[in-house]
Enzyme design. Structure first.
Site, short mmCIF file in Angstrom:
data_model
loop_
_atom_site.label_atom_id
_atom_site.label_comp_id
_atom_site.label_asym_id
_atom_site.label_seq_id
_atom_site.Cartn_x
_atom_site.Cartn_y
_atom_site.Cartn_z
N PRO A 75 37.65 23.80 38.59
CA PRO A 75 37.30 23.58 40.00
C PRO A 75 38.52 23.65 40.92
O PRO A 75 38.39 23.90 42.12
CB PRO A 75 36.69 22.18 40.01
CG PRO A 75 36.23 21.95 38.61
CD PRO A 75 37.23 22.67 37.75
N GLU B 222 34.84 17.06 29.70
CA GLU B 222 35.68 16.77 30.86
C GLU B 222 36.79 17.81 31.03
O GLU B 222 37.74 17.61 31.78
CB GLU B 222 36.31 15.38 30.74
CG GLU B 222 35.31 14.25 30.84
CD GLU B 222 34.55 14.26 32.15
OE1 GLU B 222 35.19 14.32 33.21
OE2 GLU B 222 33.30 14.23 32.11
N ARG C 211 32.32 46.23 35.82
CA ARG C 211 31.68 47.31 36.59
C ARG C 211 32.70 48.13 37.38
O ARG C 211 32.37 49.22 37.87
CB ARG C 211 30.62 46.73 37.53
CG ARG C 211 31.17 45.86 38.63
CD ARG C 211 30.04 45.19 39.42
NE ARG C 211 29.18 46.18 40.04
CZ ARG C 211 29.43 46.76 41.21
NH1 ARG C 211 30.54 46.44 41.87
NH2 ARG C 211 28.59 47.63 41.72
N ASP D 24 30.19 48.42 48.17
CA ASP D 24 29.56 47.14 47.90
C ASP D 24 30.05 46.06 48.86
O ASP D 24 31.11 46.19 49.48
CB ASP D 24 29.88 46.67 46.47
CG ASP D 24 29.16 47.50 45.43
OD1 ASP D 24 28.15 48.11 45.78
OD2 ASP D 24 29.63 47.53 44.28
#
Length: 270
Positions: free
Chosen positions: A86, A113, A150, A165
């Site tokens: 995170p 964790e 991709r 895109d």
């Protein structure tokens, strides 16, 4: 050929994702390789335990740094060793394009964790796929695998298709349509059926600018805007001050002043 190595406690979560559809076909053709490494294989106990309780107390379990080190040492040297966290750098299209130029990427997928903080010394960067918390890094790994794979030559049919895109051009993508031409009272825009490729290209660019302005105006600051884009944005209601903040070039043509002319005509008739 780019090799993706995923170090995980649950390789079975990634196995089908890496074996089906376009990625599976690309692997069969030798355009990329995916290695799934079971972290438990590098445990130093008969129970294959890889985690332990955190120092200082608290809920949950922490994956040991020595397990991560042994697992990474089993691989051929990687150009990047990436930890999903995170606290990591946001994963963007620009990062995907950067990673697509590498030869070997190794990913540490945490659980519980997460990894012992000392694992950060083993990696070259940390990545985050968004401001939310998941139960492990495998879903994030699947996102990165697809986004990077991709971009590799030969993986998708049209080598230039990804350039239009969302995010690749700095803008959101324009809307796409196919048959039927009319559905529940909504028609496919006439310009897309007219055969004028120049008009289609202009319409698509305007739609991309319109969508980006409405939904993600923050992207315009980093977009490579053209003088024609500036003219379109002015017609969409953007001010000259906003264009300046976005470092947009001067407009090719002046903003429409139809309303001003009407006001002048009314004043002259008085």
């Amino acid at each position: 050929m780019l090799t993706f190595s995923f170090l995980t406690l649950f390789p079975e979560l990634l196995a089908p994702f890496a074996s089906e559809a376009i990625i599976g076909k690309a692997r069969e053709r030798g355009l990329l390789d995916v290695k799934l490494v079971q972290l438990r294989d590098f445990s130093d106990n008969r129970h294959r335990k890889v985690d332990d309780t955190p120092y200082g107390g608290g809920a949950g379990m922490v994956i040991r740094v020595d397990v991560a080190e042994r697992a990474l040492a089993s691989l051929t040297p990687a150009d990047e060793v990436i930890l999903f966290s995170p606290a990591g750098q946001p994963f963007t299209q620009a990062v995907a394009e950067e990673l697509a130029g590498k030869g070997h990427l190794a990913f540490l997928c945490g659980r519980y964790e997460g990894f012992d903080a000392r694992t950060e010394g083993l990696v070259t960067r940390e990545l985050s796929v968004g401001d939310f918390v998941m139960m492990g890094g495998e879903a994030a790994a699947a996102c990165v695998l697809e986004a990077v794979a991709r971009l590799l030559p030969g993986v998708i049919g049209d080598p230039d298709s990804h350039r239009a895109d969302s995010f690749s051009s700095g803008l959101l993508d324009y809307p796409e349509y196919t048959r039927p031409p009319q559905w529940r009272g909504v028609d496919v825009p006439e310009v897309l059926r007219g055969g004028n490729h120049g008009a289609v290209a202009l319409w698509r660019r305007e739609q991309a600018l319109r969508r980006t302005l409405a939904r993600r105006p923050d992207l315009l600051l980093g977009a490579e805007l053209t003088p024609q884009d500036s003219a379109i944005l002015l017609e969409l209601g953007v001010t000259a001050e906003q264009l300046q903040r976005w470092n947009a070039p001067p407009s090719l043509r002046p903003r429409r002043t139809r309303r001003r002319k009407n006001i002048d005509a009314n004043e002259q008739s008085k």
